[in-house]
Design a protein around this motif. Structure first.
Motif, PDB file in Angstrom:
ATOM      1  N   TRP A   1      -8.090  -1.189  -1.041  1.00 25.73           N
ATOM      2  CA  TRP A   1      -6.830  -1.751  -0.574  1.00 25.73           C
ATOM      3  C   TRP A   1      -6.746  -1.939   0.927  1.00 25.73           C
ATOM      4  O   TRP A   1      -5.882  -2.693   1.415  1.00 25.73           O
ATOM      5  CB  TRP A   1      -5.655  -0.913  -1.077  1.00 25.73           C
TER       6      TRP A   1
ATOM      7  N   VAL B   1       0.850  -1.193   0.000  1.00 27.97           N
ATOM      8  CA  VAL B   1       0.000   0.000   0.000  1.00 27.97           C
ATOM      9  C   VAL B   1       0.886   1.243   0.000  1.00 27.97           C
ATOM     10  O   VAL B   1       1.985   1.245   0.569  1.00 27.97           O
ATOM     11  CB  VAL B   1      -0.912  -0.012   1.244  1.00 27.97           C
TER      12      VAL B   1
ATOM     13  N   THR C   1      -2.226   4.496  -3.607  1.00 28.57           N
ATOM     14  CA  THR C   1      -3.137   3.357  -3.679  1.00 28.57           C
ATOM     15  C   THR C   1      -4.545   3.795  -3.297  1.00 28.57           C
ATOM     16  O   THR C   1      -4.720   4.525  -2.319  1.00 28.57           O
ATOM     17  CB  THR C   1      -2.676   2.248  -2.710  1.00 28.57           C
TER      18      THR C   1
END
Length: 733
Positions: free
Chosen positions: A280, A270, A274
């Motif tokens: 995520w 991450v 992101t």
């Protein structure tokens, strides 16, 4: 900068009765240690890039522990004592949080400039009432606050999310358990129904997080609604705990290590680029869930990275570590702006030391105190209950008195060290007298013709003097505090660049309405910053020029719509540009001045745009004006230091000096090349922004900017003669 934080819940897993024996899950404490270390390292040194995902680890743990406490309380007592629940939460959370809020507010008052100190006080108020996540979400989408210095209390947003969860979820869970108890008889079926409801909440919240992350990522990051599914995931684990309690040890071994690897991996996979939290955040959430599930059936002694004394201790003090690390980071970087390896070690060491003192002096003792606890039997008379409470407080004092003394001594040592450091690093405050404004031009001899005086010479002298100054002048007008506070509020053309329908062009026009020459100044907020200069030009032109200043802040005047997080900017931008293009084409003015930010960005569809792309797109937009050869591209000032951050009572003007950034140079070169091809003109901002490659925060008695980009209205009006000189030099005026 993204900030995150741990839940403030304990890891008690025994029945939630007043006298229940308490057991601590070492693996969860280790998880909290891992998460808070990742968060701190991410903030202090920027590594690991996804360290901010530690917030998701804490959210899952919080949902699991809170729900487990309520379910076990119901099983053990046949009811849930919300009074005891909230009393315990207040003892656990409030004392340490209030200590940090008060200490940070006091330090801010002495170390920050006045506007930033006042803003920090308001941040503390929002944080105290646990609504700071919504406060920071609103500021993050406010165009005029986009470049503000980071708040030392911004990390309280995650605590606000958790407290909002604590406020609502217990009531919903109690209602669910009460209703299901009336409908079904067996505990297993009741928990099955509750689990199904929680699963629906998770699905709805996750879907919302996906949508909001795509539509408004700043709000999504802080929003309780887009984070609820993470807390819900932990709650679902607590409800389904009986299903996991009988897992074979081999399966738990695999799940534990797999989950630990997933948590660590998420910190590196991450990043700030992101999409987060949707989708995520699912990676650290799922990985944390595996570790939690693996420990439901018994201790995970084989998971040694989490199940060891160091990890458990760091987990114990993780709440204090989280609360203190961000204010310490912000304040020390103000005192020591060059973050060397030594400074980094000081930040980390001071964070650990202060957190330990805070834990042993404030957090742990008050958490274990009789405060907000019912002491004595409810059937006892009032005098017996008073005696029981007095005995409880005496026992508490006996237990913690030595700890108080040692912790207080540690606090004294830390305060002395900080004061000495501050005295060494403070480089001087405001001075009664400012630097010289440059020597005045010599008067011509009698009978001699006066040579034209280039007003840029005086500006350069003022800028050079400011660039070499070591103390803030005391005669700035407006003061730097005032400039930061008012930003563009005093700009006479502010309404001509506001979001909404296109303003009336006549109300945005300065000078004699019957003037033979007409000039338009258009663009984003950099054009707005130049508007006072052009207003002054029009009014001093002797009736020769009328000048219309109009645009939209946050809206780059390019034919490609560019992304901007300011509320309503992208909706208003296309129409505003079209209206202005039609007006210019219809009026055929003598000059059109275009000023946009010299900064990279993305198109509305997410495509990254290069310098060449943006300059070409600007040319395509300007081509609609039908003013080829009569267009002037006015460069914005080079990107400066954040005035709200670099200016303070403990800094010097040198802290705000910057050089000309490479992006600005690239844009100027590309703009000059494009203008040459179309017969248009370019005016550089360097003559009135920087001297010898250094761009200071003031010139003479005027602040030059109120943030990193925009000139103050007063300085903008001050440079009008220099702009006229530049235009005249190119035969434009």
């Amino acid at each position: 900068m993204k900030t995150v934080g741990p839940d403030a819940e304990t890891t008690e897993i025994a029945a939630a009765t007043p006298n229940a024996r308490r057991a601590v899950r070492a693996d969860i404490q280790g998880l909290r240690a891992l998460a808070v270390v990742a968060v701190i390292l991410n903030h202090v040194i920027g590594w690991p890039a996804g360290g901010f995902a530690g917030v998701d680890v804490f959210f899952v743990i919080s949902g699991f522990l809170i729900t487990g406490l309520i379910v076990r309380d119901l099983d053990a007592n046949g009811r849930v004592s919300l009074r005891r629940f909230y009393g315990k939460r207040l003892r656990r959370i409030l004392p340490a949080a209030v200590t940090v809020l008060v200490a940070t507010s006091v330090a801010a008052w002495f170390l920050f400039n006045r506007p930033r100190a006042v803003a920090t006080l308001w941040d503390a108020v929002y944080s105290f009432f646990f609504v700071s996540n919504w406060h920071f979400a609103a500021e993050g989408t406010d165009y005029f606050h986009a470049t503000d210095a980071v708040s030392p209390l911004q990390h309280f947003w995650s605590l606000s999310v958790e407290e909002q969860f604590y406020l609502v979820w217990p009531w919903l869970l109690v209602i669910l358990l009460f209703v299901t108890a009336k409908l079904v008889r067996t505990r297993a079926r009741r928990l099955l129904i509750v689990g199904a409801v929680v699963a629906v909440v998770i699905a709805v919240s996750f879907a919302f997080a996906l949508w909001e992350t795509a539509a408004n990522p700043t709000v999504a990051y802080f929003s309780t609604f887009s984070r609820a599914w993470e807390l819900g995931a932990g709650a679902l684990l607590a409800v389904a705990a009986p299903l996991f309690a009988k897992l074979p040890i081999a399966v738990r071994f695999v799940l534990g290590w797999l989950g630990l690897a997933g948590v660590v991996w998420s910190f590196f996979v991450v990043s700030s680029e992101t999409p987060f939290p949707g989708p995520w955040a699912a990676l650290p959430v799922a990985a944390t869930a595996l570790v939690v599930v693996a420990g439901i059936g018994g201790p995970q002694r084989y998971l040694f990275p989490l199940h060891n004394p160091v990890s458990v201790f760091l987990g114990d003090i993780s709440y204090s570590l989280y609360l203190w690390h961000f204010p310490i980071l912000v304040f020390l970087l103000m005192l020591m702006p060059q973050q060397t390896q030594t400074v980094t070690l000081i930040i980390l060491g001071l964070t650990l030391a202060v957190s330990m003192v805070s834990y042993f002096l404030v957090e742990q003792p008050i958490h274990r105190s009789p405060w907000l606890q019912r002491v004595g039997s409810q059937e006892s008379d009032a005098e017996a209950r008073r005696d029981a409470r007095r005995d409880a407080w005496q026992s508490w004092r006996d237990r913690f008195s030595a700890q108080f003394i040692l912790s207080s001594l540690g606090l004294v040592v830390i305060v002395v060290a900080v004061v000495v450091t501050a005295q060494v690093t403070v480089r001087g405050g405001p001075s009664a007298a400012g630097p010289g404004g440059g020597a005045p031009a010599a008067a011509p001899a009698d009978g001699a013709a006066a040579a034209p005086v280039n007003p840029e010479d005086q500006l350069q002298a003022d800028l050079a003097a400011a660039a070499s100054a070591t103390e803030w002048p005391g005669n700035l007008s407006p003061s730097l505090d005032d400039a930061i506070s008012h930003t563009s509020d005093r700009n006479p053309a502010k309404k001509c660049f506001d979001i909404g329908s296109t303003p009336d062009f006549g109300s945005c026009t300065w000078g004699d309405g019957n003037a033979p020459n007409h000039l338009y100044l258009v663009g984003d907020s950099t054009a707005l910053a130049y508007a006072p200069a052009f207003k002054a030009l029009a009014e001093s032109s002797g009736g020769q020029w009328k000048i219309t200043t109009i645009g939209l802040y946050g809206c780059r005047f390019t034919d490609v719509l560019m992304q901007n997080d300011g509320a309503g900017v992208m909706d208003a931008c296309p129409q505003r540009k079209d209206d202005i293009a039609r007006e210019i084409a219809a009026n055929a003015p003598q000059l059109v001045v275009v000023s946009n930010a010299f900064a990279l960005g993305k198109s509305a569809d997410g495509r990254a745009l290069s310098t060449t792309d943006i300059v070409a797109s600007t040319g395509a937009e300007v081509a609609q004006y039908g003013a080829a050869g009569r267009v002037v591209y006015l460069a914005p000032p080079p990107l400066g230091a954040s005035l709200g951050q670099c200016y303070s009572p403990v800094s010097s003007p040198q802290s705000c000096n910057v050089g000309v950034d490479q992006a600005w140079q690239d844009f100027l070169a590309a703009t000059t090349a494009a203008a040459s091809a179309t017969g248009d003109h370019v005016v550089s901002s360097l003559p009135f922004s920087c001297a010898n490659g250094v761009c200071p925060a003031f010139a003479g008695t005027l602040p030059t900017k109120y943030d990193t980009v925009h000139m103050t209205p007063e300085y903008s009006a001050h440079i009008a003669p220099a702009l006229r000189w530049e235009f005249a030099a190119q035969g434009l005026m």
